[in-house]
Write an enzyme that holds these catalytic residues in place. Sequence first.
Site, PDB file in Angstrom:
ATOM      1  N   ASP A 166       4.326  -8.411 -22.870  1.00 26.21           N
ATOM      2  CA  ASP A 166       4.284  -7.151 -23.613  1.00 26.21           C
ATOM      3  C   ASP A 166       4.007  -6.024 -22.624  1.00 26.21           C
ATOM      4  OD1 ASP A 166       4.298  -9.080 -25.638  1.00 26.21           O
ATOM      5  OD2 ASP A 166       2.989  -7.908 -26.944  1.00 26.21           O
ATOM      6  N   LYS A 229       8.107  -2.718 -29.752  1.00 25.81           N
ATOM      7  CA  LYS A 229       6.793  -2.844 -30.379  1.00 25.81           C
ATOM      8  C   LYS A 229       6.175  -1.460 -30.531  1.00 25.81           C
ATOM      9  CE  LYS A 229       2.242  -4.865 -29.180  1.00 25.81           C
ATOM     10  NZ  LYS A 229       1.546  -5.739 -28.197  1.00 25.81           N
ATOM     11  N   LYS A 265       8.063  -5.614 -33.500  1.00 27.25           N
ATOM     12  CA  LYS A 265       6.657  -5.983 -33.605  1.00 27.25           C
ATOM     13  C   LYS A 265       5.802  -4.760 -33.927  1.00 27.25           C
ATOM     14  CE  LYS A 265       2.774  -8.019 -30.990  1.00 27.25           C
ATOM     15  NZ  LYS A 265       2.379  -8.687 -29.722  1.00 27.25           N
TER      16      LYS A 265
END
Length: 329
Positions: A166, A229, A265
């Site tokens: 991430d 995300k 996400k």
Amino acid sequence: MTTAAAERTAQLPQVAEPRNPGMDLDMDWVRGVQANTSAIERRAATLPGRRSVKKAHQAAWLLRAISCIDLTTLSGDDTEARVRRLCAKARQPVAPALLEALGMERLTVGAVCVYHDMVAAAVEALEGSGIPVAAVSTGFPAGLSPFHLRLAEIGESVKAGAQEIDIVISRRHVLGGNWQALYDEMHAFRAACGAAHVKAILATGELGTLRNVARASLVCMMAGADFIKTSTGKESVNATLPVSLVMVRAIREYHERTGIRIGYKPAGGISKAKDALVYLSLMKDELGDRWLRPDLFRFGASSLLGDIERQLEHYVSGAYSAGYRHAMG
């Protein structure tokens, strides 16, 4: 979606879709992206009331939500013991007796997300489970460390066994409209990840406008992001429905033009089962059933799982249990 259907897709198909190869930066496409804020906010305001799932259907949706959770600990006082307890919870997120009552044989979360220093402990604790370890990287959460160190951090986490990375983008590139710099940065991060899937954290609460969110989403996908995300969870504003609507529609447009499915996400502030149901219904309405699986949808959450467990226990027993009965570890 029935309980049986949830069971068939609960286990993580880690590579069920082709990786996003990316594409050249298309500035005409980027500049053409707009966002009608008032219309987006009106649409987002209708989402909590559009779908109401009850009883067995609600239980099935909540089981699906569990399979899409990135169970996360990102605290300065994290220890290997805490991470091992979290990994045990990831392996068995719901009590066996409760799963049996729901007609489920086995259920796991989507991934466990930790800082780099905890990757090795998490990999060891999850060995044989099929649950991937995700590592936050690139100077998380601010993303302001020297660029070569951010690339090196990705490499170290991959070497330690992280299957997902991430990364955080440089917000200044978005705020300054420097889309080539954002593309080049994301492209380099993608290359450094190698076989590990990369989730691009946009830190949407710091991007100023929904148009910036839409354009940043598109540029990151063009540069090869496998997921986009919302947030690090450390900003003052994290995942919201208007931001999510903008991002999933960018994903839809990218898929329509390229044929590549990109994951989504939402992270930060999603702590209640009812919120999880709203996000799942958003994905179903905007992108379809294929995006209701953990290879294309994740919740970045820590406390969400406990509330979902309480709702499932209420469905089975008719009574709510105390929160301490569903501790994370």
